[in-house]
Design a protein around this motif. Structure first.
Motif, mmCIF file in Angstrom:
data_model
loop_
_atom_site.group_PDB
_atom_site.id
_atom_site.type_symbol
_atom_site.label_atom_id
_atom_site.label_comp_id
_atom_site.label_asym_id
_atom_site.label_seq_id
_atom_site.Cartn_x
_atom_site.Cartn_y
_atom_site.Cartn_z
ATOM 1 N N GLY A 64 -50.107 43.363 115.865
ATOM 2 C CA GLY A 64 -49.751 42.654 114.642
ATOM 3 C C GLY A 64 -49.418 41.202 114.903
ATOM 4 O O GLY A 64 -49.762 40.326 114.105
ATOM 5 N N GLY A 114 -51.622 38.425 113.220
ATOM 6 C CA GLY A 114 -50.859 37.710 112.211
ATOM 7 C C GLY A 114 -50.786 38.399 110.867
ATOM 8 O O GLY A 114 -50.437 37.770 109.879
ATOM 9 N N THR A 115 -51.117 39.680 110.803
ATOM 10 C CA THR A 115 -51.003 40.407 109.543
ATOM 11 C C THR A 115 -49.882 41.435 109.646
ATOM 12 O O THR A 115 -49.506 41.853 110.733
ATOM 13 N N ALA A 116 -49.367 41.832 108.473
ATOM 14 C CA ALA A 116 -48.208 42.722 108.453
ATOM 15 C C ALA A 116 -48.598 44.187 108.318
ATOM 16 O O ALA A 116 -47.732 45.040 108.281
ATOM 17 N N PHE A 147 -47.468 46.565 111.146
ATOM 18 C CA PHE A 147 -46.072 46.971 111.144
ATOM 19 C C PHE A 147 -45.898 48.283 110.401
ATOM 20 O O PHE A 147 -45.160 49.172 110.841
ATOM 21 N N MET A 171 -55.752 34.641 114.958
ATOM 22 C CA MET A 171 -54.551 33.991 115.481
ATOM 23 C C MET A 171 -54.709 32.478 115.437
ATOM 24 O O MET A 171 -53.809 31.746 115.091
ATOM 25 N N ALA A 175 -54.830 31.377 111.639
ATOM 26 C CA ALA A 175 -53.628 31.664 110.851
ATOM 27 C C ALA A 175 -52.507 30.683 111.171
ATOM 28 O O ALA A 175 -51.717 30.351 110.303
ATOM 29 N N TYR A 179 -41.804 35.416 115.376
ATOM 30 C CA TYR A 179 -43.147 34.905 115.087
ATOM 31 C C TYR A 179 -43.411 34.863 113.588
ATOM 32 O O TYR A 179 -43.839 33.832 113.044
ATOM 33 N N PHE A 180 -43.102 35.966 112.885
ATOM 34 C CA PHE A 180 -43.420 35.977 111.458
ATOM 35 C C PHE A 180 -42.458 35.123 110.656
ATOM 36 O O PHE A 180 -42.829 34.595 109.609
ATOM 37 N N GLN A 196 -44.548 32.391 108.554
ATOM 38 C CA GLN A 196 -44.542 32.545 107.101
ATOM 39 C C GLN A 196 -43.488 31.671 106.423
ATOM 40 O O GLN A 196 -43.353 31.697 105.208
ATOM 41 N N HIS A 227 -38.112 42.711 108.333
ATOM 42 C CA HIS A 227 -38.369 44.135 108.141
ATOM 43 C C HIS A 227 -38.768 44.843 109.426
ATOM 44 O O HIS A 227 -38.756 46.055 109.448
ATOM 45 N N GLU A 228 -39.085 44.113 110.506
ATOM 46 C CA GLU A 228 -39.364 44.795 111.767
ATOM 47 C C GLU A 228 -38.128 45.468 112.356
ATOM 48 O O GLU A 228 -38.251 46.358 113.187
ATOM 49 N N VAL A 244 -37.998 49.305 112.439
ATOM 50 C CA VAL A 244 -38.545 50.058 113.569
ATOM 51 C C VAL A 244 -37.501 50.179 114.674
ATOM 52 O O VAL A 244 -37.287 51.251 115.243
#
Lengths: 93, 130
Positions: free
Chosen positions: A56, A60-62, A65, B1, B4, B65-66, B70, B76-77, B80
């Motif tokens: 992921g 770069g996409t969710a 996850f 990658m 983006a 990273y996100f 973003q 939300h990770e 996990v």
């Protein structure tokens, strides 16, 4: 420059996680007893979940996850069911 | 990658790389230990490297990273991480109890005998009778 660093480290992390999955697979197929095989399956799904998270980051996409979250949820249930089966000989009493 | 993230700051890629490599390396170490240890009760300890800081490192790298790419807080990770942290001890304790039960019922010489307080009620009653 920063993209090169990130790309290489993601690749190295993916190779490491794939090797870890191979170790867990070898133990799962070779394991002398049933509990070793269940433990190998447990390690295998944890490693595959981490590999999906790393993938992921690479793409770069969710969406990966969510796949990792589902693997974590269902893998826990399967490990508990297998351990219960080893303990009692049946899953639902 | 590459398409983006056209402009990623250097500190972000360094932190993400560090946490990724720490997490993946610890997971690999745990799996190699899981392959190499001799008995089941030793092997039970090794993969917890992957479930504690292996998962923590990779989840933290993904969060950083996100969050940067973003341009908003992405947390939300952590779901996990919390889930793996909560469920791993449950799985391992159930598996260890099952393996101990199997070894004891076969009379394996390396496991210790049952102490009457922590055993199942049937054997407790049997021990009280004898």
């Amino acid at each position: 420059m920063s993209l090169v660093i990130l790309s290489w480290s993601v690749t190295i992390a993916q190779i490491m996680l794939a090797l870890a999955m191979a170790c867990a697979c070898v133990r799962m197929f070779r394991g002398p007893r049933a509990q070793d095989r269940v433990m190998g399956l447990d390690t295998l799904y944890i490693n595959s979940m981490l590999l999906l998270l790393t993938h992921g980051i690479r793409t770069g996409t969710a969406i990966y996850f969510e796949a990792a979250l589902i693997i974590g949820l269902l893998g826990f249930v399967s490990s508990v069911a297998l351990a219960k089966f080893l303990m009692r000989g049946e899953v639902i009493e | 990658m590459t398409d983006a993230t056209p402009d990623l700051p250097l500190w972000t890629s360094l932190m993400v790389s560090f946490f990724l490599l720490v997490g993946a390396g610890l997971t690999l170490t745990g799996s190699i230990g899981f392959l190499r240890f001799k008995t089941f009760y030793e092997r039970l300890h090794a993969p917890t490297l992957g479930t504690s800081w292996g998962t923590g490192g990779i989840v933290m790298a993904s969060m950083i990273y996100f969050t940067v790419t973003q341009q908003r807080p992405v947390f939300h990770e952590i779901l996990v991480g919390i889930f793996v942290t909560v469920t791993t001890p449950v799985t391992l304790m159930l598996l260890a109890r099952a393996a101990l039960h199997r070894d004891r019922s076969e009379g394996h010489p390396e496991v210790p005998g049952s102490s009457s307080l922590t055993e199942t009620p049937e054997t407790f009653i049997d021990q009280k009778k004898s």
